[in-house]
Design an enzyme around this catalytic site. Sequence first.
Site, PDB file in Angstrom:
ATOM      1  CG  ASP A  11      -0.209   0.122   2.562  1.00 18.91           C
ATOM      2  OD1 ASP A  11      -0.815   0.682   3.508  1.00 18.91           O
ATOM      3  OD2 ASP A  11       0.956  -0.323   2.649  1.00 18.91           O
ATOM      4  CG  ASP A  16       4.029   0.067   1.552  1.00 20.42           C
ATOM      5  OD1 ASP A  16       3.837   1.022   2.340  1.00 20.42           O
ATOM      6  OD2 ASP A  16       3.451  -1.022   1.656  1.00 20.42           O
ATOM      7  CG  ASN A  41       0.377   3.544   4.198  1.00 18.63           C
ATOM      8  OD1 ASN A  41       0.227   3.489   5.424  1.00 18.63           O
ATOM      9  ND2 ASN A  41       1.324   2.874   3.565  1.00 18.63           N
ATOM     10  CB  THR A 127       4.698  -4.062   2.824  1.00 17.60           C
ATOM     11  OG1 THR A 127       4.264  -3.639   1.521  1.00 17.60           O
ATOM     12  CG2 THR A 127       5.896  -4.982   2.699  1.00 17.60           C
ATOM     13  CG  PHE A 169      -1.904   1.554   9.505  1.00 17.30           C
ATOM     14  CD1 PHE A 169      -1.661   1.123   8.210  1.00 17.30           C
ATOM     15  CD2 PHE A 169      -2.902   2.498   9.726  1.00 17.30           C
ATOM     16  CE1 PHE A 169      -2.385   1.631   7.145  1.00 17.30           C
ATOM     17  CE2 PHE A 169      -3.632   3.019   8.659  1.00 17.30           C
ATOM     18  CZ  PHE A 169      -3.376   2.578   7.362  1.00 17.30           C
ATOM     19  CG  ASN A 170       0.293  -2.842   7.423  1.00 22.26           C
ATOM     20  OD1 ASN A 170      -0.178  -1.847   6.871  1.00 22.26           O
ATOM     21  ND2 ASN A 170       1.566  -3.199   7.308  1.00 22.26           N
ATOM     22  CG  HIS A 243       7.048   0.512   9.758  1.00 23.36           C
ATOM     23  ND1 HIS A 243       7.108   0.304  11.122  1.00 23.36           N
ATOM     24  CD2 HIS A 243       6.651   1.807   9.607  1.00 23.36           C
ATOM     25  CE1 HIS A 243       6.762   1.418  11.760  1.00 23.36           C
ATOM     26  NE2 HIS A 243       6.477   2.342  10.868  1.00 23.36           N
ATOM     27  CG  ASP A 244       5.971  -1.554   4.611  1.00 22.74           C
ATOM     28  OD1 ASP A 244       5.345  -0.637   4.060  1.00 22.74           O
ATOM     29  OD2 ASP A 244       5.514  -2.203   5.575  1.00 22.74           O
TER      30      ASP A 244
HETATM   31  O1  RIB Z   1       2.470   0.169  10.833  1.00 16.04           O
HETATM   32  C1  RIB Z   1       3.336   0.345   9.744  1.00 16.04           C
HETATM   33  C2  RIB Z   1       2.719  -0.138   8.486  1.00 16.04           C
HETATM   34  O2  RIB Z   1       1.562   0.636   8.189  1.00 16.04           O
HETATM   35  C3  RIB Z   1       3.627   0.029   7.256  1.00 16.04           C
HETATM   36  O3  RIB Z   1       3.347  -0.996   6.346  1.00 16.04           O
HETATM   37  C4  RIB Z   1       3.222   1.354   6.684  1.00 16.04           C
HETATM   38  O4  RIB Z   1       3.457   1.441   5.270  1.00 16.04           O
HETATM   39  C5  RIB Z   1       1.743   1.319   6.951  1.00 16.04           C
HETATM   40  O5  RIB Z   1       1.140   0.578   5.902  1.00 16.04           O
HETATM   41 CA    CA Z   2       2.786  -0.445   4.047  1.00 16.21          CA
END
Ligand code: RIB
Ligand code: CA
Length: 317
Positions: A11, A16, A41, A127, A169-170, A243-244
């Site tokens: 996303d 990403d 996102n 991701t 979040f994801n 993160h990703d």
């Molecule tokens: O919490 C971080 C994740 O949420 C990452 O994948 C960032 O791109 C968002 O999608």
């Molecule tokens: Ca992401």
Amino acid sequence: MTPRKVILDCDPGQDDAVALFLAMSSPSELDILGITTVAGNVPLELTQRNARMICDIAGQSNLAVYAGCARPMQRDPITAEAIHGNTGIDGIDVFEPQTRLQEQHAVDFIIAALLAADEHSITLVATGPLTNIGTAIRQQPSILDSVEEIVLMGGTMREGGNRSPSAEFNILVDPDAADIVFKCGRPITAMGLDVSHKVLSTRKRVSRIEALGHPVAKATAGMLSFFHRHDSKKYGSEGTPLHDPCTVAYLLQPELFEFKECNVSVETESELTLGHTAVDFWHVTDRPLNCSWAYEVDADGFFELLTNRLARFANPA
Ligand code: RIB
Ligand code: CA
């Protein structure tokens, strides 16, 4: 060595985008069968456009990019423009990409690719929210026979939540899809906030990438310079958690991380803790060990890998 067949579900999202660059930098190790995009996102029409922009910048306009689910399986959409900007990829100038959007829906592509594949032969790298993958499994469970491993960025244990007090979040965006994935029975490797919060894009690290000087490096530096402004204030740290790219870094150099086999279960009901990943790190239940949970990472080694691989874009083949 035969490259590992991967489908990248994302996303974009600046982080990403860096994960996509890292995957594209390593064709002898990763054979990208397709890039599938999902609402996360920012809405789907932007995540699919952003993924195609990244392909253009990397000189990989031949890659197949698919648009997938525009909303979670059951819940209302949640987005993150406050972190990623209204374009979802602030930090670089937006343009209309050359890379085409495939007609086929991402879920149909995932199902078709897996049904046509050999047993345990394709790795799904996720991701973003797990809506596309959860939907594909729900529609056609037999695709799991061809899944070698699911490597995902999502969840949290020691770090607490980044979008709610208890959820990452994801997973929070689509807890129902995440529940399907964590119960699917195939090997899952999860890169949660417990490791991503340790790989911070500090000024020194971003400067090293920027000094590479080519379009991919400049785009990465621009995106990370934007991306960190929100997180630095929130966490009081220098730099933002990357993160990703942890997912792709694991595929390229697994020894950068330390894992523990755990049960990870997802809260899908409680409004207070929706999307919480209950990681049974100390095995206090008899729940099945369904996940390799990453809990430690060599941050310097991670950025060494990322910088060295991005350097490969200096002389595109
Ligand atoms: O919490 C971080 C994740 O949420 C990452 O994948 C960032 O791109 C968002 O999608
Ligand atoms: Ca992401």
